[in-house]
Write a protein that holds these residues in place. Structure first.
Motif, mmCIF file in Angstrom:
data_model
loop_
_atom_site.group_PDB
_atom_site.id
_atom_site.type_symbol
_atom_site.label_atom_id
_atom_site.label_comp_id
_atom_site.label_asym_id
_atom_site.label_seq_id
_atom_site.Cartn_x
_atom_site.Cartn_y
_atom_site.Cartn_z
ATOM 1 N N LYS A 48 0.849 -1.193 0.000
ATOM 2 C CA LYS A 48 0.000 0.000 0.000
ATOM 3 C C LYS A 48 0.880 1.237 0.000
ATOM 4 O O LYS A 48 2.057 1.185 0.379
ATOM 5 N N ASP A 49 0.310 2.353 -0.444
ATOM 6 C CA ASP A 49 1.063 3.592 -0.566
ATOM 7 C C ASP A 49 0.691 4.557 0.552
ATOM 8 O O ASP A 49 -0.474 4.642 0.965
ATOM 9 N N VAL A 50 1.690 5.284 1.024
ATOM 10 C CA VAL A 50 1.472 6.272 2.078
ATOM 11 C C VAL A 50 2.157 7.570 1.685
ATOM 12 O O VAL A 50 3.199 7.566 1.039
ATOM 13 N N THR A 56 5.774 18.243 0.427
ATOM 14 C CA THR A 56 6.800 17.957 -0.577
ATOM 15 C C THR A 56 6.391 16.841 -1.533
ATOM 16 O O THR A 56 7.014 16.663 -2.589
ATOM 17 N N GLY A 57 5.362 16.091 -1.156
ATOM 18 C CA GLY A 57 4.965 14.940 -1.965
ATOM 19 C C GLY A 57 5.748 13.682 -1.652
ATOM 20 O O GLY A 57 5.570 12.657 -2.328
ATOM 21 N N LEU A 58 6.612 13.736 -0.645
ATOM 22 C CA LEU A 58 7.383 12.550 -0.245
ATOM 23 C C LEU A 58 6.428 11.424 0.136
ATOM 24 O O LEU A 58 5.525 11.611 0.945
ATOM 25 N N SER A 59 6.656 10.254 -0.462
ATOM 26 C CA SER A 59 5.765 9.123 -0.211
ATOM 27 C C SER A 59 6.562 7.830 -0.212
ATOM 28 O O SER A 59 7.779 7.822 -0.418
ATOM 29 N N ALA A 60 5.883 6.739 0.016
ATOM 30 C CA ALA A 60 6.542 5.434 0.057
ATOM 31 C C ALA A 60 5.525 4.352 -0.232
ATOM 32 O O ALA A 60 4.308 4.556 -0.084
ATOM 33 N N ARG A 61 6.022 3.201 -0.662
ATOM 34 C CA ARG A 61 5.185 2.015 -0.809
ATOM 35 C C ARG A 61 5.608 1.018 0.265
ATOM 36 O O ARG A 61 6.790 0.697 0.392
#
Length: 316
Positions: A48-50, A56-61
């Protein structure tokens, strides 16, 4: 006139999959596809994505293996994707499929970081984003973090950093940053550097004169001090021996022009006064990031199993 100016190329790294035009436009020829998070029907791995930082749009899977037991905490791997700091994302088929396979093989939890990329966001942005992601992960060792998968399934005394190519560079620099700045609530046990992208003013071995490597480094980091910047040439860093983990696995490939730099890193880390254990795995007959290009080949499967074993060994 405007049309001819807009089509004028200022930087052509077609071999990597990138071209930059005078008007600032950026063309990426690969690494642009995105696959959704999912539950893999073959492995049972869920993802899932967070969003870590909406500003900043920083995200992770995030990934967890099949039906994890909340009463048996698992190692956590924070993974930094490669692509020369410029291409690929944590959501591309290349990295989604690789991490899915690694989670299934190693039975671990993974946070795959999607940092902002050069040239639109030149370095040190990727380092800053990655550090923000590492701190976000660490916040879940206490009551502060809000991501259920991390709070329920992760053993924060068994945390690893890993990455390939530019991501290997980031992983090393995150380990240095933890050593200098600290990271409460988390024990960094080990680090895996797969074909890491390092360089230096004085070329070694198969690097030739190093001109192409230096040119690209200054492209992604225009304000860098040069090819002996400790972020790029870690062995000149006075803090080199403060790598904050007990063990390191460096993976190189025989035909990769970065192979000798990987060996150099391994040998110098072992001589630096750092008290951990550093190992190296060289794969014969293969080139840079071959395991991502042909993930089902015999050598890629062997590399995956070696990394999975490293992540599950007792700490050194």
């Amino acid at each position: 006139m405007a049309s001819s100016i807009s089509n004028e190329v200022t930087h052509d790294f077609s071999i990597l999959g990138l071209r930059v035009y005078k008007d600032g436009r950026v063309d990426r020829f690969k690494g642009t596809d995105i696959v959704p998070s999912s539950t893999n029907p073959e492995t049972g791995v869920q993802s899932k994505d967070v969003v870590i930082n909406p500003e900043t749009g920083l995200s992770a899977r995030l990934y967890i293996p099949r039906i994890p037991n909340p009463h048996r905490k698992l190692p956590l791997l924070v993974y930094f994707h490669g692509g020369g700091f410029c291409i690929e994302t944590a959501f591309s088929p290349t990295y989604h499929n690789y991490i899915n396979s690694l989670v299934a093989e190693a039975n671990i939890v993974v946070v795959s970081v999607d940092y902002r990329r050069a040239p639109e966001h030149p370095l040190p942005t990727a380092y800053d984003d990655s550090w923000a992601a590492v701190k976000w992960v660490a916040s879940h060792s206490t009551a502060n973090g809000g991501e259920v998968w991390l709070k329920e399934y992760v053993d924060f005394d068994r945390v690893f950093f890993a990455g390939d190519s530019a991501g290997g560079n980031i992983a090393h620099n995150m380990a240095i940053r933890v050593g200098s700045d600290g990271l409460d609530g988390v024990k960094i046990v080990g680090m895996v550097l797969i074909h890491p992208y390092f360089g230096g003013k004085d070329p070694i071995g198969s690097e030739g004169d190093g001109a192409a490597t230096d040119k690209f480094w200054l492209f992604v980091y225009p304000s860098s001090s040069g090819s002996d910047d400790p972020l790029f040439n870690p062995v000149v860093d006075p803090k080199f021996s403060s790598v904050v983990c007990d063990k390191v696995l460096v993976c190189v490939a025989e035909k990769d022009f970065l192979k000798d730099r990987g060996w150099y890193y391994k040998e110098e880390l072992g001589r630096s006064g750092w008290e951990g254990v550093v190992e190296i795995m060289e794969v014969a007959g293969e080139d840079h990031v071959f395991h991502l290009i042909k993930p089902t080949c015999e050598n890629a499967v062997a590399l995956l199993k070696r990394v999975a074993c490293f992540l599950n060994e007792d700490k050194a």
